[in-house]
Motif scaffolding. Sequence first.
Motif, PDB file in Angstrom:
ATOM      1  N   TYR B 160      15.920  59.369 -55.255  1.00  0.00           N
ATOM      2  CA  TYR B 160      17.045  58.038 -54.763  1.00  0.00           C
ATOM      3  C   TYR B 160      16.293  56.869 -55.301  1.00  0.00           C
ATOM      4  O   TYR B 160      17.073  55.944 -55.912  1.00  0.00           O
ATOM      5  CB  TYR B 160      16.487  58.155 -53.267  1.00  0.00           C
ATOM      6  N   MET B 163      18.417  56.670 -59.034  1.00  0.00           N
ATOM      7  CA  MET B 163      19.270  57.095 -58.649  1.00  0.00           C
ATOM      8  C   MET B 163      19.940  56.138 -58.617  1.00  0.00           C
ATOM      9  O   MET B 163      20.840  54.912 -59.576  1.00  0.00           O
ATOM     10  CB  MET B 163      20.198  57.942 -57.278  1.00  0.00           C
ATOM     11  N   HIS B 164      19.125  54.759 -57.247  1.00  0.00           N
ATOM     12  CA  HIS B 164      20.008  53.099 -57.385  1.00  0.00           C
ATOM     13  C   HIS B 164      19.593  52.673 -58.696  1.00  0.00           C
ATOM     14  O   HIS B 164      20.229  51.657 -58.692  1.00  0.00           O
ATOM     15  CB  HIS B 164      18.852  53.005 -56.521  1.00  0.00           C
ATOM     16  N   THR B 167      21.801  53.272 -61.420  1.00  0.00           N
ATOM     17  CA  THR B 167      23.641  52.255 -60.998  1.00  0.00           C
ATOM     18  C   THR B 167      23.574  50.866 -61.327  1.00  0.00           C
ATOM     19  O   THR B 167      24.337  50.572 -61.985  1.00  0.00           O
ATOM     20  CB  THR B 167      24.126  52.865 -59.612  1.00  0.00           C
ATOM     21  N   TRP B 168      22.856  50.810 -61.019  1.00  0.00           N
ATOM     22  CA  TRP B 168      22.187  49.213 -61.579  1.00  0.00           C
ATOM     23  C   TRP B 168      22.725  49.114 -62.637  1.00  0.00           C
ATOM     24  O   TRP B 168      22.913  48.240 -63.245  1.00  0.00           O
ATOM     25  CB  TRP B 168      21.270  48.362 -60.278  1.00  0.00           C
TER      26      TRP B 168
END
Lengths: 117, 277
Positions: B160, B163-164, B167-168
């Motif tokens: 996770y 993923m986070h 995306t940023w």
Amino acid sequence: MTEPEAPVQEGRIVEAGRLGAGGEPDVWEVFRQEKDGDPMRHAGNVRAPDVELATHYAREFYSRRQESTRLWVVPRTQITDLSDPDLLQPPLDRSFKKPGGYVMRDKLEEAKSRAKK
Amino acid sequence: MTDEHRLPTRQLIQPDVPAFDTTGLNAATREALVDLLFTMADDEFVLGFCDSEWTGIAPMLEEDVAFSSLSQDEIGHARIWYEMLAQLTGDTADQIAYGRQPNEYRHADLVDHARTDWAFTIARRWLYETADSVRLDALANATWPPLAQLVAKIRREERYHLMHMDTWLRRLAEGGDEARSRLESALERLVPDGPSVFATLEHEDALIGAGIMAEPMSALADKWSDEANRRFSGFGFSFGGLAPKSGGRDRSVPSQPFKWLWGEFTSVYRSEDGATW
């Protein structure tokens, strides 16, 4: 927050209001399942610019302490809102639609013992 | 409830790390493992503390909660590594985490910077998460079961994080002129420090020989650099300085930002010598 009341013509609903239509497209409603087999229940909402971050934030807000096994993330604008009192809270007496006045106990016992067999 | 039934606070927290069997480790492997664990624990601990400074001031409320939670995860991972270290060295996790002087920490150059702006924070965190993931991969099949089991759990949480951060990184790279230029200057400053995560360890041959680490740090640095370059070229970025370098974890002369951070995160521990928190 509700859109203007849906126009009702001769008792038929012409258009149901959509929550947030025309505003707050960045609000996402989140539903959560606490454990396998439980129903999905409304948890709250998050604000995010797209579904990707909405999912990340839903995860942080509603399961960072492992309190959910499943989340549904729904754009608020896609929720159909029905709150028309003519449809939901009609003014005349509806007590005849309630299952009162029936004694169920004996029938229920009988049904249970049949099911056990 | 009488006092005799009351547990000290410390014991109310169930440790994530049970007592584990260290009998399979010979002295050389043990020493090498301690060396590796210090680097991993300090990386997670220092970065977790530094990033937690965004609590209350992240760009939006939702990100505030998310980023604080990510930082807590890193502190949680650090705690696991410190607990493991404690069992190998006979100290306590708190002594190791809070009882050292600034020049005794072993975190990488990459995490030895002040917080700076959001783009800098994302750039650093992205570089660290991708590097950490390569490092964890190399430990996933460790022949010492307690390590392999913990790595497997930590990798599931790091999914996770990746993923986070991904995306940023994309949002800033494609999010207009100001975001992109801030990201680019942050990366220009930080990318040369990326390989510091893979600074060669003094005893890494022993770890490879014992089947704990799959490959030498220099090989991991190459893997990471290929991955980072591939991602950067997708955004039209190109940076030098991805080559492995030596001395990426030398804290003998602590930086000003780290001395300040150390003062912050040890303030409670230092407030009463020997107290149990």
